[in-house]
Design an enzyme around this catalytic site. Structure first.
Site, mmCIF file in Angstrom:
data_model
loop_
_atom_site.group_PDB
_atom_site.id
_atom_site.type_symbol
_atom_site.label_atom_id
_atom_site.label_comp_id
_atom_site.label_asym_id
_atom_site.label_seq_id
_atom_site.Cartn_x
_atom_site.Cartn_y
_atom_site.Cartn_z
ATOM 1 N N HIS A 119 0.919 -1.203 0.068
ATOM 2 C CA HIS A 119 0.001 0.000 0.184
ATOM 3 C C HIS A 119 1.007 1.178 0.044
ATOM 4 O O HIS A 119 0.920 1.934 -0.993
ATOM 5 C CB HIS A 119 -0.806 -0.016 1.144
ATOM 6 C CG HIS A 119 -1.938 -0.945 1.445
ATOM 7 N ND1 HIS A 119 -3.068 -0.956 0.391
ATOM 8 C CD2 HIS A 119 -2.207 -1.954 2.225
ATOM 9 C CE1 HIS A 119 -3.659 -1.832 0.662
ATOM 10 N NE2 HIS A 119 -3.295 -2.503 1.622
HETATM 11 C C1 BDR Z 1 -3.361 1.827 4.607
HETATM 12 O O1 BDR Z 1 -3.873 1.288 6.035
HETATM 13 C C2 BDR Z 1 -2.712 1.206 6.890
HETATM 14 O O2 BDR Z 1 -3.091 0.007 7.608
HETATM 15 C C3 BDR Z 1 -1.549 0.981 5.846
HETATM 16 O O3 BDR Z 1 -0.392 1.429 6.727
HETATM 17 C C4 BDR Z 1 -1.940 1.828 4.984
HETATM 18 O O4 BDR Z 1 -1.596 2.970 4.887
HETATM 19 C C5 BDR Z 1 -3.921 0.787 3.766
HETATM 20 O O5 BDR Z 1 -5.465 0.770 3.531
#
Ligand code: BDR
Ligand code: CA
Length: 309
Positions: free
Chosen positions: A237
């Site tokens: 992500h």
């Molecule tokens: C996002 O949510 C967080 O848990 C991760 O670090 C990322 O930024 C993904 O949905």
């Protein structure tokens, strides 16, 4: 010329990989790292941020920001990132100091106050950015743009409708989306395609004690977690947002009008993307819809390799 950036994050397992990548990138001049409550509580993400920057031996200020969303209680993602926020990884104590200055004051100091423009990369809930915009209405003049890991044009990952970073602080997200600052939203449409296979992770540079090894350990942890949830690899992500700033041609974007739902019965935190342009409203967000996965993997490998020399 290097692009001046501030990275606002909630480390965070994938935030850690994103920071390792960003600090390796010749394309970026990192002015500061700021932390926000999100994946874990504000005290934990702040400690993690300082530990990561210390571990990478970088002389960059790390400032703590909001300890909760602007209008609601904090919902962490401890079930994903663990009790410390760093999954199974344990880093040495931080050697860089805890700063008095708050994240939003540092945003202002490094931009408008200095007469300079900075690109903001956000990898967590948007609480710090919203706080900054409320306190300093002129801040927009100093923020050249925001590239955020956030949202999606369709489904969510924290609720059926909402991605975590938006769900955690939708009111803050709305302030940021309505600010007029150019936004590139690197959300689930894109990040769920940025998968690393086990073979790719194993082929990354990984000399013990380096940033590369730290990133690889996190990738392996995320791989185990993501594949249990049915993904074909480790979902990157936050690294996707950093990659989009280093090498913008890796992502395919479309300009759309986007609003953030703050009061839905089932849809709070949803980024409502006007894909069919039914509202006829001016686009306010460049929505990333796709990523060149091969190019992304190549970039990650190149950046991690630089820790070997
Ligand atoms: C996002 O949510 C967080 O848990 C991760 O670090 C990322 O930024 C993904 O949905
Ligand atoms: Ca994050």
């Amino acid at each position: 010329m290097k692009r001046p950036v501030i990275i606002d994050c909630d480390p965070g397992t994938d935030d850690t990989i994103a920071l390792v990548m960003a600090f390796a990138a010749e394309e970026l001049d990192i002015k500061a790292v700021t932390t926000v409550a999100g994946n874990q509580t504000a005290d934990k993400t702040a400690v993690n941020g300082r530990k990561i920057v210390s571990y990478l031996n970088k002389d960059v200020p790390v400032a703590q920001g909001a300890d909760k969303p602007i209008m609601r209680p904090l919902v962490t993602a401890a079930h994903v990132h663990g009790e410390s926020g760093m999954g199974p990884v344990v880093l040495p104590e931080a050697s860089i100091p805890e700063l008095e200055i708050k994240a939003w004051d540092l945003f202002y100091k490094l931009t408008v106050d200095k007469g300079e423009k900075v690109h903001l990369i956000t990898l967590g809930p948007l609480s710090n950015v919203a706080m900054a915009l409320m306190k300093y209405p002129s801040l927009q003049e100093g923020i050249e743009g925001i590239t955020m890991m956030a949202g999606s044009s369709g489904y969510g990952n924290d609720t059926p409708a909402a991605e975590y970073n938006i769900y955690a602080d939708p009111e803050a997200a709305r302030i940021v989306f309505d600010s007029g600052i150019p936004i590139t939203m690197v959300g689930l449409d894109c990040t769920h395609k940025a998968l690393l296979t086990k073979e790719e992770i194993d082929s990354m540079a990984s000399t013990p004690g380096t940033g590369a090894k730290l990133a690889q350990d996190m990738m392996n942890h995320i791989y185990g977690f993501a594949t249990r949830f049915g993904f074909d690899g480790a979902v990157m992500h936050d690294p996707s947002a950093v990659a989009a700033v280093i090498q913008p041609e890796l992502i395919k974007t479309e300009p759309y009008h986007v609003v953030v739902e703050t009061k839905g019965k089932y849809t709070t935190g949803k980024t409502v993307v006007d894909v069919m342009r039914v509202t006829k409203k001016e686009p306010n967000v460049n929505v990333a819809l796709d990523i060149d996965r091969e190019g992304f993997v190549h970039l990650v490998k190149r950046l991690l390799k630089s820790y070997e020399s």
